[in-house]
Design a protein around this motif. Structure first.
Motif, PDB file in Angstrom:
ATOM      1  N   LEU A 201      14.443   0.962   1.626  1.00  0.00           N
ATOM      2  CA  LEU A 201      13.149   0.352   1.926  1.00  0.00           C
ATOM      3  C   LEU A 201      12.117   1.448   2.177  1.00  0.00           C
ATOM      4  O   LEU A 201      12.401   2.418   2.883  1.00  0.00           O
ATOM      5  N   ILE A 202      10.913   1.261   1.586  1.00  0.00           N
ATOM      6  CA  ILE A 202       9.831   2.216   1.775  1.00  0.00           C
ATOM      7  C   ILE A 202       8.663   1.472   2.412  1.00  0.00           C
ATOM      8  O   ILE A 202       8.158   0.500   1.842  1.00  0.00           O
ATOM      9  N   CYS A 203       8.261   1.938   3.583  1.00  0.00           N
ATOM     10  CA  CYS A 203       7.242   1.203   4.330  1.00  0.00           C
ATOM     11  C   CYS A 203       6.097   2.125   4.716  1.00  0.00           C
ATOM     12  O   CYS A 203       6.316   3.161   5.341  1.00  0.00           O
ATOM     13  N   SER A 204       4.884   1.757   4.331  1.00  0.00           N
ATOM     14  CA  SER A 204       3.736   2.516   4.805  1.00  0.00           C
ATOM     15  C   SER A 204       2.871   1.607   5.653  1.00  0.00           C
ATOM     16  O   SER A 204       2.561   0.478   5.265  1.00  0.00           O
ATOM     17  N   ASN A 205       2.472   2.113   6.819  1.00  0.00           N
ATOM     18  CA  ASN A 205       1.686   1.283   7.736  1.00  0.00           C
ATOM     19  C   ASN A 205       0.180   1.411   7.479  1.00  0.00           C
ATOM     20  O   ASN A 205      -0.618   1.113   8.347  1.00  0.00           O
ATOM     21  N   ASN A 206      -0.198   1.861   6.271  1.00  0.00           N
ATOM     22  CA  ASN A 206      -1.640   1.914   5.969  1.00  0.00           C
ATOM     23  C   ASN A 206      -2.250   0.531   5.804  1.00  0.00           C
ATOM     24  O   ASN A 206      -3.467   0.385   5.829  1.00  0.00           O
TER      25      ASN A 206
ATOM     26  N   GLY B 251       0.817  -1.211   0.000  1.00  0.00           N
ATOM     27  CA  GLY B 251       0.000   0.000   0.000  1.00  0.00           C
ATOM     28  C   GLY B 251       0.848   1.257   0.000  1.00  0.00           C
ATOM     29  O   GLY B 251       0.355   2.350   0.230  1.00  0.00           O
ATOM     30  N   GLY B 252       2.128   1.121  -0.258  1.00  0.00           N
ATOM     31  CA  GLY B 252       3.050   2.254  -0.184  1.00  0.00           C
ATOM     32  C   GLY B 252       2.941   3.182  -1.379  1.00  0.00           C
ATOM     33  O   GLY B 252       2.508   2.779  -2.457  1.00  0.00           O
ATOM     34  N   PRO B 253       3.332   4.452  -1.209  1.00  0.00           N
ATOM     35  CA  PRO B 253       3.274   5.413  -2.313  1.00  0.00           C
ATOM     36  C   PRO B 253       4.408   5.176  -3.313  1.00  0.00           C
ATOM     37  O   PRO B 253       5.536   5.591  -3.098  1.00  0.00           O
ATOM     38  N   VAL B 254       4.085   4.489  -4.392  1.00  0.00           N
ATOM     39  CA  VAL B 254       5.114   4.037  -5.326  1.00  0.00           C
ATOM     40  C   VAL B 254       5.437   5.081  -6.391  1.00  0.00           C
ATOM     41  O   VAL B 254       6.536   5.105  -6.959  1.00  0.00           O
TER      42      VAL B 254
ATOM     43  N   ILE C 193       9.703   5.523   6.538  1.00  0.00           N
ATOM     44  CA  ILE C 193       8.381   5.093   7.008  1.00  0.00           C
ATOM     45  C   ILE C 193       7.364   6.190   6.711  1.00  0.00           C
ATOM     46  O   ILE C 193       7.542   7.345   7.112  1.00  0.00           O
ATOM     47  N   TYR C 194       6.340   5.827   5.954  1.00  0.00           N
ATOM     48  CA  TYR C 194       5.244   6.754   5.659  1.00  0.00           C
ATOM     49  C   TYR C 194       4.106   6.375   6.592  1.00  0.00           C
ATOM     50  O   TYR C 194       3.432   5.356   6.405  1.00  0.00           O
ATOM     51  N   ASP C 195       3.906   7.179   7.626  1.00  0.00           N
ATOM     52  CA  ASP C 195       2.979   6.833   8.706  1.00  0.00           C
ATOM     53  C   ASP C 195       1.596   7.422   8.446  1.00  0.00           C
ATOM     54  O   ASP C 195       1.412   8.640   8.460  1.00  0.00           O
ATOM     55  N   THR C 196       0.611   6.548   8.213  1.00  0.00           N
ATOM     56  CA  THR C 196      -0.742   7.012   7.901  1.00  0.00           C
ATOM     57  C   THR C 196      -1.644   6.836   9.115  1.00  0.00           C
ATOM     58  O   THR C 196      -1.862   5.708   9.555  1.00  0.00           O
TER      59      THR C 196
ATOM     60  N   TRP D 129       8.837  -5.633  10.367  1.00  0.00           N
ATOM     61  CA  TRP D 129       9.359  -6.430   9.236  1.00  0.00           C
ATOM     62  C   TRP D 129      10.401  -5.615   8.456  1.00  0.00           C
ATOM     63  O   TRP D 129      11.514  -6.073   8.205  1.00  0.00           O
ATOM     64  N   TYR D 130      10.074  -4.360   8.129  1.00  0.00           N
ATOM     65  CA  TYR D 130      10.994  -3.545   7.340  1.00  0.00           C
ATOM     66  C   TYR D 130      12.198  -3.078   8.160  1.00  0.00           C
ATOM     67  O   TYR D 130      13.290  -2.914   7.628  1.00  0.00           O
TER      68      TYR D 130
END
Lengths: 255, 405
Positions: B111-116, B38-41, B138-141, B124-125
């Protein structure tokens, strides 16, 4: 038309002969490891008991876990529909059915006409099934038919907190070591399984009147525990173990 | 018999070349970023960075029926059996190199991680960032319990700016805003096409099933923002529309229409699809693949960058059960379904946790619901005979209800 309903469960195989108006004969044997063989043996013994020739049977419906292994059946139907049908035939007023089988338990809600409106089965775990009771009865060194009676005698049920069959067994061993009496531990076991079943009943939304079907309905201790926890009367019939097979025989009448 | 969709072959080829390009990224002078599903690609695409999805890899591991074995390896390292099997598969594969792709996934540069999608991805990341010694963003939603607040908007938009600074720092290049505009438009166009593809299933009989959607989903997940995705979904859409014009259904003699909730059970796709088809039932829609086009309305085509934060925050797994139930209600009507099949997925807690509440919220819909206990890749958590008994009984109930109507 004479029809035959065969219910191959995980522990026992049941069969009912129905002549279009009433039950002619019923029969029960343990399944063993080969459900196909059990089905053949069950039918042969039943026919002999009833004095009926196989050629006299119009239609056969199979149900239960081994339903697809009965190759001489005209149709295989799941136990949900068969229990619904069987119980509705015996007790037309019933709206909620609790059936505890050897490897799963289910709650079935019927509509006013007796058709299955919704159902729920236990999750992938032996807790809350007939197998749980078997294991616990063995741990308590009790015969399964005395197990329920033993539990009724308790005045102060033990607390069994684990929902896992394996862990509950070791919990019981430690209760025995602590010196708690058999009646109380047994009652605790029945309350523990009843609580699990009750949460399924509530999840589906209980519509009274409620009946219990299947072999475990013969366990008076469990019926009593369920009545207490659900705060409602639970009806049973002496024929409860054959409800699935009866439902199958009734469905065969419609083929 | 409808047979296979012709586009399938094309799709396999696109995915094959995507992984080959990633494998030789260094030769092409490109960097690799591992990113959550679900990350902003889109900013990665704009920066010419190749996105790699451990979750897509996890699905491939599941489909190749290795999920149980690979989870077991991770459990041997000390990870609990309750940890997500995608996470366990990835951790295992990054050590043993066991993978449906030769040599496993290409090593990440970042690594790009979004917790959405869940909270598990954070740990994990972090674990993988330590293992590979690469930077982690980390993109925190914030969770959308009922509404998306102004504070939340400001919070995520700030992170979009951080994200760009992070990419500039680790590529040593200035962010290409002009290209970003193009990528944003392409991404949105791909989402719209994906929506159109899924909506062809409104037709009776449905030209595709959820099992098809699970497969064709791979591109919208991995490469949205690229032209190839738009081109591919146009081709797929055309093929499905031809089926609809000729009334060709994916399932022979479609009699019953069902809605699926949660991720697929990757290791039993064929078994399940044949099981339902044998009852004349088509899974015409699912909440999972719809998630990649569920937030289109929140994105501004001309200002993707400053609106993507809201869209990524509002995805299906990051909203309260009331909104999840509303989405399901909408699909029940839109696709005219006779029943709902819920996969209670041991791995995916945010997806499975509220399912009983959702069932309660659906009571007015008067629709039978089936719960299947399983896992997306761990076949140790699935029992054929139990699932079969439940599916057969569920279909008998649906048949009976339909007969009475």
């Amino acid at each position: 038309m004479i029809t035959l309903g065969i219910d191959i469960g995980s522990l026992t195989a049941k069969a009912v002969l129905y002549d279009g108006k009433q039950v002619m004969e019923k029969h029960l044997i343990p399944v063993g490891y080969n459900s196909k063989k059990a089905g053949v043996k069950l039918m042969e013994e039943l026919l002999q008991k009833a004095g009926v020739d196989q050629t006299d049977i119009g239609k056969i419906v199979s149900t239960g876990y081994g339903r697809n292994s009965i190759d001489f059946a005209h149709k295989a139907v799941t136990e949900i529909i068969c229990h619904g049908k069987g119980i509705h035939h015996q007790m037309p007023h019933i709206r909620t059915i609790i059936d505890i089988g050897g490897q799963d338990s289910k709650v079935i809600v019927l509509d006013k006409r007796g058709n299955v409106a919704n159902f729920i089965m236990n999750d992938k775990c032996a807790a809350g099934t007939g197998r749980f009771l078997d294991v616990m009865a063995r741990a308590m060194e009790t015969e399964i038919h005395e197990f329920g009676l033993l539990s009724l005698q308790s005045e102060n049920p033990s607390k069994i907190s684990s929902v896992c069959t394996v862990f509950a067994e070791s919990e019981i061993i430690s209760l025995v070591a602590k010196g708690e009496n058999r009646e109380d531990i047994t009652s605790g076991i029945h309350l523990s399984i009843a609580r699990r079943i009750a949460s399924m009943v509530k999840r589906l939304g209980m519509i009274p009147p409620v009946a219990m079907s299947g072999g475990v309905a013969l366990n008076v201790g469990l019926v009593d525990a369920l009545q207490k926890i659900l705060d409602t009367k639970i009806e049973t019939t002496p024929f409860s173990q054959y409800s699935g097979a009866l439902g199958a025989a009734l469905l065969a009448q419609e083929l | 018999m409808a047979g296979r969709l012709k586009a399938t072959k094309k799709m396999k080829s696109i995915m094959k070349w995507y992984y080959i390009e990633a494998k030789y990224a260094r030769y092409l002078g490109k960097k690799i970023a591992w990113i959550t599903s679900g990350g902003p690609v889109e900013p990665l695409i704009a920066m010419n960075i190749i996105p790699i999805y451990p979750e897509n890899h996890g699905a491939m591991i599941g489909a190749s029926k290795k999920g149980g074995k690979m989870s077991e390896f991770a459990e041997g390292l000390g990870y609990s059996s309750d940890v997500c099997s995608y996470a366990k598969n990835d951790i295992t594969s990054s050590i043993t190199k066991e993978s449906p792709i030769k040599g496993g996934l290409p090593k990440p540069d970042m690594l790009i991680c979004s917790n959405n999608i869940c909270g598990t991805v954070l740990k994990w990341y972090e674990i993988q960032a330590r293992k590979f010694g690469v930077p982690l963003f980390i993109y925190d939603t914030p969770f959308v319990h009922t509404e998306f607040t102004e504070e939340a908007r400001e919070y995520v938009n700030e992170q979009t700016k951080d994200y760009i600074r992070f990419l500039e720092k680790h590529t040593g290049k200035k962010f290409d805003y002009k290209k970003m505009k193009k990528v944003g438009k392409l991404s949105l166009e791909a989402m719209r096409l994906w929506k159109n593809v899924l909506e062809t299933a409104e037709h009776k009989p449905s030209p595709m099933t959820a099992f098809d959607a699970f497969f064709h989903l791979a591109l919208i997940v991995t490469l949205r923002g690229k032209k190839v995705v738009v081109k591919y979904y146009k081709q797929l859409l055309k093929e499905l529309e031809v089926r609809n014009r000729n009334n060709v259904g994916a399932v022979d003699n479609e009699k019953y229409r069902l809605l699926w909730d949660n991720l697929p059970i990757w290791f039993r796709m064929r078994w399940l699809s044949e099981k339902f088809a044998s009852h004349g039932a088509a899974l015409v829609a699912d909440t999972y693949t719809q998630a990649w086009c569920g937030v289109i309305d929140y994105v501004d085509e001309n200002d993707f960058l400053s609106t993507m934060g809201e869209a990524y925050t509002r995805i299906h797994l990051n909203v309260g059960v009331d909104q999840m139930a509303d989405t399901i209600k909408k699909f029940i009507k839109q696709y005219d379904v006779d029943g709902l099949v819920m996969h209670s997925n041991r791995s995916c807690k945010p997806y499975s946790f509220g399912q009983y509440d959702i069932q309660n919220l659906l009571q007015d819909e008067d629709i039978p619901v089936l719960m299947i206990e399983a896992d997306m890749t761990d076949e140790r958590k699935f029992s054929d005979s139990q699932a079969e008994a439940r599916i057969d009984a569920f279909m008998e109930v649906i048949k009976q209800r339909k007969k009475e109507k």
